[in-house]
Design an enzyme around this catalytic site. Structure first.
Site, PDB file in Angstrom:
ATOM      1  N   ASP A 267      25.912   4.210   0.676  1.00 31.18           N
ATOM      2  CA  ASP A 267      27.017   3.476   0.068  1.00 31.18           C
ATOM      3  C   ASP A 267      28.333   4.191   0.322  1.00 31.18           C
ATOM      4  O   ASP A 267      28.673   5.161  -0.345  1.00 31.18           O
ATOM      5  CB  ASP A 267      26.789   3.328  -1.442  1.00 31.18           C
ATOM      6  CG  ASP A 267      27.905   2.521  -2.103  1.00 31.18           C
ATOM      7  OD1 ASP A 267      28.619   1.807  -1.381  1.00 31.18           O
ATOM      8  OD2 ASP A 267      28.050   2.624  -3.332  1.00 31.18           O
ATOM      9  N   LYS A 274      35.047   4.809  -0.921  1.00 35.74           N
ATOM     10  CA  LYS A 274      34.991   5.835  -1.962  1.00 35.74           C
ATOM     11  C   LYS A 274      35.955   6.977  -1.615  1.00 35.74           C
ATOM     12  O   LYS A 274      36.160   7.291  -0.436  1.00 35.74           O
ATOM     13  CB  LYS A 274      33.567   6.392  -2.079  1.00 35.74           C
ATOM     14  CG  LYS A 274      32.560   5.409  -2.638  1.00 35.74           C
ATOM     15  CD  LYS A 274      31.187   6.051  -2.760  1.00 35.74           C
ATOM     16  CE  LYS A 274      30.167   5.047  -3.276  1.00 35.74           C
ATOM     17  NZ  LYS A 274      30.423   4.663  -4.673  1.00 35.74           N
ATOM     18  N   GLU A 346      28.829  -3.154  -5.235  1.00 34.43           N
ATOM     19  CA  GLU A 346      27.912  -3.894  -4.357  1.00 34.43           C
ATOM     20  C   GLU A 346      26.490  -3.989  -4.893  1.00 34.43           C
ATOM     21  O   GLU A 346      25.756  -4.934  -4.566  1.00 34.43           O
ATOM     22  CB  GLU A 346      27.894  -3.251  -2.961  1.00 34.43           C
ATOM     23  CG  GLU A 346      26.947  -2.089  -2.778  1.00 34.43           C
ATOM     24  CD  GLU A 346      27.237  -0.885  -3.677  1.00 34.43           C
ATOM     25  OE1 GLU A 346      26.272  -0.169  -4.009  1.00 34.43           O
ATOM     26  OE2 GLU A 346      28.400  -0.657  -4.031  1.00 34.43           O
ATOM     27  N   ARG A 348      25.280  -4.721  -7.781  1.00 30.65           N
ATOM     28  CA  ARG A 348      25.030  -5.916  -8.606  1.00 30.65           C
ATOM     29  C   ARG A 348      24.888  -7.163  -7.730  1.00 30.65           C
ATOM     30  O   ARG A 348      24.241  -8.132  -8.124  1.00 30.65           O
ATOM     31  CB  ARG A 348      26.150  -6.072  -9.636  1.00 30.65           C
ATOM     32  CG  ARG A 348      27.520  -6.316  -9.068  1.00 30.65           C
ATOM     33  CD  ARG A 348      28.637  -6.016 -10.054  1.00 30.65           C
ATOM     34  NE  ARG A 348      28.745  -4.582 -10.294  1.00 30.65           N
ATOM     35  CZ  ARG A 348      29.611  -4.038 -11.151  1.00 30.65           C
ATOM     36  NH1 ARG A 348      30.428  -4.805 -11.856  1.00 30.65           N
ATOM     37  NH2 ARG A 348      29.662  -2.730 -11.317  1.00 30.65           N
TER      38      ARG A 348
END
Length: 498
Positions: A267, A274, A346, A348
């Site tokens: 991720d 991020k 992302e 969810r």
């Protein structure tokens, strides 16, 4: 993996490289626990005095090694702390942690005997499981000379009367321990090796080995089926997404459980990248899928009389020219539309697709597991996961199941008033973001929107305990922990026995 066996030999006469005993923290100082009587006798009644002189207090996490006295055939004696002494004895979790401490401290030893105070089947299983988890080591990328090898064999000592129960406990501990360590291995695997396709292949191989039915939807099947959430998250990556179904059925099952796992194999945050310092551990964002996968295999190995289906929602969240943008609208599986306000929310999205698909098979309960929000870490810390549900009774059952097996959890609410901010997209049915405060609860409310009417559902946010960045403690290693596997297996077992 470390081998586990049971012996009715005396602690004094068993030949081993090390003999592990327990000590507690009493009101007047260190107390030698049951199981260490022959060792205490060999020290002529001065074992507690000797250990206290060396600084031992009996506190949890302590370990002290001593040369074996005359009359004990093991090469050395190790005393591990069990914590505060109470009238009820030592908890199963204290025994698990002591087993883990001993296994870690004895790395490199070929054979160690455990003479900890375990009288019941539950206590034997706790010692055995703690030892197996404590001996875990991930060495896939290390040379053969880096570090010590795990303990070769752990021997549980019992009397002849309790040997049958001890053997049963060892078998259960082996099945559960190996599956927790399977989840740990998956979490620790580098993301350039573990991607949605390779994860799916691992599930297929395990299915063949254990007699599980495995179905894999690739990117073409996902597109044909309308899985807009999973596709939307995975569209920016060169490694396309997968939805994997792993099913275990039992001929005498009266209930069916669906476990849904977030499987973001890496991720980056996508276009909502991020910040620096937050990417290095993002290989762990598939820990929910790893826990679900391991739990289904464990249910099969234990022969639980319940049907368990695992859904692994696998994708890699990367930024690229084809990635989903903030402002895009995704049509989810089942037809709802979602405006993506933040591509780093992302998990969810992939879970929502999988929850709807799982609900189509009418399970009695759906439980999703995910490293979902940093907000949950802020709320509960690094060692406790949050439990939410659309029924209080179900939330309580899962919390109790977690506590019973030594996993720290806490019941969390789903406040109806927080839903308004989430659903107020001017162009879609929902937005994937809501209020900043209470973000873990907002994520839970989002997922609830995709649960079919009348279906019992719960959500475990394991963002804190799934990956441990500090020094090892108890049976918990650095890196992947296998969080939630024990809880899911316990919940499945209780459902089977209901």
């Amino acid at each position: 993996m470390t081998a586990l066996s049971v012996s009715t030999s005396s602690a004094a006469t068993l030949r081993a490289d090390a003999l592990v005993i327990g000590v507690g923290k009493g009101p007047k100082g260190l107390v030698v626990a049951d199981g260490a009587e022959v060792v205490a006798e060999a020290f002529e009644g001065k074992l507690a005095e000797v250990l206290s002189t060396l600084g031992a207090t009996g506190a949890e996490g302590e370990s002290v090694k001593l040369p074996s006295p005359v009359g004990v055939k093991a090469a050395l004696v190790m005393a591990v702390g069990l914590g505060e002494v109470s009238d009820e004895g030592y908890s199963a979790e204290a025994l698990r942690r002591a087993g883990g401490v001993a296994a870690r401290a004895l790395a490199g030893v070929k054979k160690a005997a455990l003479a900890l105070p375990a009288a019941s089947t539950e206590e034997f299983e706790a010692v055995a499981l703690g030892g197996l988890l404590g001996s875990y080591s991930f060495t896939a990328y290390k040379g053969g000379e880096n570090g010590k090898a795990p303990v070769g064999e752990l021997v549980l000592l019992t009397d002849r009367k309790g040997s049958k129960d001890a053997k049963a406990a060892a078998e259960r501990a082996t099945a559960i321990g190996e599956e927790i360590n399977r989840a740990r291995d998956l979490v620790n695997t580098a993301p350039n090796e573990l991607n949605p396709k390779s994860f799916a292949a691992i599930a297929q191989a395990a299915g063949k080995e254990h007699g599980l039915k495995v179905e894999v939807l690739d990117e073409k099947a996902l597109a044909k089926g309308g899985f807009g959430g999973i596709l939307g998250v995975g569209t920016g990556s060169a490694n396309p997404p997968r939805l994997v179904k792993v099913a275990y059925t039992h001929p005498k099952a009266k209930a069916t459980l669906a476990f849904v796992g977030k499987g973001i194999t890496y991720d980056s945050g996508g276009i909502s990248l991020k910040p620096a310092g937050h990417n290095e551990t993002m290989k762990c964002d598939m820990a929910g899928a790893a826990a679900v996968f391991a739990s289904v295999v464990a249910a099969k190995r234990l022969g639980l009389a319940v049907n368990v289906t695992g859904w692994l929602a696998l994708a890699e969240n990367m930024p690229s020219g084809s990635a989903t943008r903030p402002g895009d609208v995704l049509k989810m599986y089942g037809g709802k539309t979602v405006e993506v306000l933040n591509t780093d929310a992302e998990g969810r999205l992939v879970l929502a697709d999988a929850i709807v698909r799982a609900g189509e098979e009418n399970p009695d309960v759906i439980v999703d597991v995910a490293t979902l929000t940093g907000a949950m870490v802020l709320a509960l810390g690094n060692r406790t996961f949050g439990v939410m549900a659309n029924r209080d009774e179900l939330r309580g059952r899962l919390h109790a199941a977690a506590e019973a097996v030594g996993e720290q959890s806490w019941p969390m609410p789903l406040p109806a008033d927080m839903r308004k901010g989430m659903v107020e997209s001017t162009i879609a049915d929902l937005a994937n973001m809501g209020e900043r405060m209470g973000g873990g609860l907002v994520a839970g409310l989002f997922l609830k929107e995709f649960v079919a009417e009348g279906t019992d559902w719960a959500h475990l946010d394991i963002a804190g305990p799934a990956f441990h960045e500090g020094a090892p403690y108890g049976y918990t290693p650095k890196g992947g922990t296998g969080s939630a596997v024990r809880t899911l297996v316990r919940f499945a077992e209780e459902t089977a026995n209901a």
